[in-house]
Design an enzyme around this catalytic site. Structure first.
Site, short mmCIF file in Angstrom:
data_model
loop_
_atom_site.label_atom_id
_atom_site.label_comp_id
_atom_site.label_asym_id
_atom_site.label_seq_id
_atom_site.Cartn_x
_atom_site.Cartn_y
_atom_site.Cartn_z
N GLY A 228 10.13 1.20 21.05
CA GLY A 228 9.86 -0.13 20.51
C GLY A 228 8.90 -0.11 19.34
N CYS B 225 12.08 -1.14 6.16
CA CYS B 225 13.54 -1.23 6.06
C CYS B 225 14.12 -0.27 5.01
CB CYS B 225 13.91 -2.68 5.72
SG CYS B 225 15.63 -2.93 5.37
N LYS C 115 0.80 -1.24 0.00
CA LYS C 115 0.00 0.00 0.00
C LYS C 115 0.83 1.27 0.00
CE LYS C 115 -0.76 0.13 4.99
NZ LYS C 115 -1.74 0.32 6.04
N HIS D 124 46.34 -11.48 7.56
CA HIS D 124 47.00 -10.45 8.35
C HIS D 124 47.38 -9.29 7.45
CE1 HIS D 124 49.50 -8.62 11.41
NE2 HIS D 124 50.43 -8.46 10.47
N GLU E 175 21.21 4.82 17.48
CA GLU E 175 21.68 5.14 16.13
C GLU E 175 21.25 6.57 15.75
OE1 GLU E 175 20.56 2.16 13.26
OE2 GLU E 175 21.71 0.59 14.27
N LEU F 151 13.95 -7.80 12.89
CA LEU F 151 15.13 -7.46 12.09
C LEU F 151 14.88 -7.82 10.64
CD1 LEU F 151 17.89 -8.81 14.50
CD2 LEU F 151 17.40 -6.41 13.98
N LYS G 284 21.14 4.11 7.88
CA LYS G 284 22.56 3.84 7.62
C LYS G 284 23.16 4.89 6.70
CE LYS G 284 21.67 1.37 10.23
NZ LYS G 284 20.45 0.85 10.87
#
Ligand SMILES: Cc1cc2nc3c(=O)[nH]c(=O)nc-3n(C[C@H](O)[C@H](O)[C@H](O)COP(=O)(O)OP(=O)(O)OC[C@H]3O[C@@H](n4cnc5c(N)ncnc54)[C@H](O)[C@@H]3O)c2cc1C
Length: 463
Positions: free
Chosen positions: A269, A43, A35, A442, A184, A317, A52
């Site tokens: 929440g 997200c 919709k 390394h 965040e 998530l 982000k």
């Protein structure tokens, strides 16, 4: 008009769009009803992706202002162009949502625009149209939880959606709720210059996360300028000419105090969203938290109606929703996929990042499971020192008897990327010795993962 499908997915977020694409890959005729004006759900539109984008931009601003000088990079005349930063974020969102549109076309998934309502197990109404189908997947996601005494106007008192679109940097930004979204968004505005205060009801931030990590995250954020008021509840908000006056009280009761803010973010929440779906008429049962009740095959109590993502139990998530999207499509196709809910990583994209998978020390203690801890700090990792990112550590928790990895927790730069190795290890039932004997390139930050695995048997080399 009635059109027939094998599967109708309701909701085009990460759960729904992945379910639709996977079902189409498996040869089914699929429609996805959404919709919102664009695909991608919470997200892509107002969650993971825009947050982000702003975290990345604000981190670059902080780096330019504070961190580059130590590398011998001089910047003069540093300035903030918030309009450009926001326009970039919007562009990133559009590119991502268009990407899902492209994937729908590529996989021949029909995007039906509008709000869907169930008219039984095999019929879905969208406006004047009806879709008849063999299976329905409900992936309608979640919405923010509001506080009873505080009205969100998305200008002065905002949800995460408003906090992603402020037109100027507030002087005083108060976050109600010390979970990952609040931290965040607090990080974004702190980096851009706001004084940030986090008010949290509990006596700790990030409930559910390993307490050792949470304590360290709080300490690091305080060093960045965050103020925390823990064990404190917000009992009212008054709008004035000079901003918002919040009334606070100790969570356990006591004297009231006032906290002034220019912008208040309510992030206490999210709850499952099922408005207007017609669940009652269809006879679909909810649990005590108003989530759609499903069995291990994502099947509701009504044959042919499935549900996935934020609207069912489990961590809210995007990657959990995506994996359930794939799994439900495969189940409808007669396959037998399996999701290991103990191996779902969770990441907080603060600086440094925080990432975890599996059990915390508190979980293991509560379950009476004997475990060994291997810990390795980034101060002892060569690459972290070269990068100037020495804050934090890796912690691996392994079963004392079998050495199987039961949980892993990282606080440090790029923790969100590094946790993938540990999630994979847990999926394969690896021991800490398996990780310790895996050759790690390394110099890289993941060498700290190897050293933490070595530390489980008290044989870390570089410390
Ligand atoms: C600020 C913020 C940051 C976040 N950051 C992260 C992160 O970094 N990582 C992470 O993993 N998760 C993050 N999340 C959580 C993540 O966004 C959700 O877990 C995820 O979007 C859930 O996916 P879903 O498909 O279940 O539902 P949603 O993404 O909520 O999608 C549901 C869709 O269904 C549509 N819909 C609802 N009802 C109907 C109907 N009747 N008819 C048609 N369409 C309908 C909605 O419009 C919506 O687009 C964040 C959330 C927020 C708010």
């Amino acid at each position: 008009m009635t059109e027939s499908y094998d599967v109708v997915v309701i909701g085009g977020g990460p759960g729904g769009y992945v379910a639709a694409i996977r079902a189409a890959q498996l040869g089914m005729k699929v429609a996805c009803v959404e919709k919102r004006g664009s695909l991608g759900g919470t997200c892509l539109n107002i969650g993971c992706i825009p947050s982000k984008a702003l975290l990345q931009s604000s981190e670059k601003f902080t780096e330019a202002g504070h961190a580059l000088a130590a590398h011998g990079v001089k910047i003069e005349g540093l300035g903030l162009d918030l309009k450009t930063m926001m326009a970039r974020k919007d562009k990133v969102v559009t590119e991502n949502t268009r990407g899902v549109e492209y994937l729908f076309k590529k996989n021949k998934v029909a995007w039906v625009k509008g709000a869907a309502r169930l008219e039984g197990a095999r019929l879905v109404a969208v406006g004047a149209d009806t879709l008849s189908t063999k299976a329905v997947v409900i992936a309608t996601g979640s919405e923010i939880v509001a506080l009873p005494s505080i009205e969100i106007d998305e200008k002065r008192i905002v949800s995460s959606t408003g906090a992603l679109a402020l037109s100027e940097v507030p002087k005083r930004f108060v976050v109600i709720g010390g979970g990952y979204i609040g931290l965040e968004m607090g990080s974004v505005w702190r980096r851009l210059g706001a004084e940030v205060t986090v008010v949290e009801f509990l006596d700790r931030i990030t409930p559910g996360m390993d307490a050792d990590i949470a304590k360290n995250l709080q300490r690091i954020l305080q060093k960045q300028g965050f103020t925390f008021k823990l064990g404190t509840k917000v009992v009212g908000a008054k709008m004035g000419n000079d901003g918002v006056a919040l009334a606070l009280e100790p969570a356990k009761g006591g004297a009231r105090e006032e906290l002034a803010a220019d912008v208040v973010l309510v992030s206490v929440g999210r709850r499952p969203y099922t408005d207007g779906l017609g669940l009652e008429a269809a006879g679909v049962e909810l649990d005590e938290k108003k989530r759609i009740k499903v069995d291990a095959q994502f099947q509701t109590n009504v044959a042919g109606i499935y549900a996935i993502g934020d609207v069912i139990a489990g961590p809210m998530l995007a990657h959990k929703a995506e994996d359930e999207g794939s799994a439900v499509a495969e189940i409808i196709a007669g396959q037998k996929p399996h999701i290991d809910y103990d191996a779902i990583p969770a990441v907080i994209y603060t600086q440094p990042e925080v990432a975890s998978v599996g059990k915390s020390e508190e979980d293991l203690t509560a379950a009476g499971i004997a475990y060994a801890v291997g810990k390795f700090p980034f101060t002892a990792n060569g690459r972290a020192r070269a990068n100037g990112d020495t804050e934090g550590f890796v912690k691996i928790l392994a079963d004392s008897k079998t050495d199987r990895v039961l949980g892993a927790h990282i606080i440090g730069a790029d923790a969100g990327t590094m946790i993938a190795e540990l999630a994979l290890a847990m999926e394969f039932g690896a021991s800490s010795e398996d990780i310790a004997r895996t050759c790690h390139a390394h110099p890289t930050l993941p060498e700290a993962v190897k050293e933490a695995a070595l530390a489980v048997a008290k044989r870390a080399v570089h410390i």
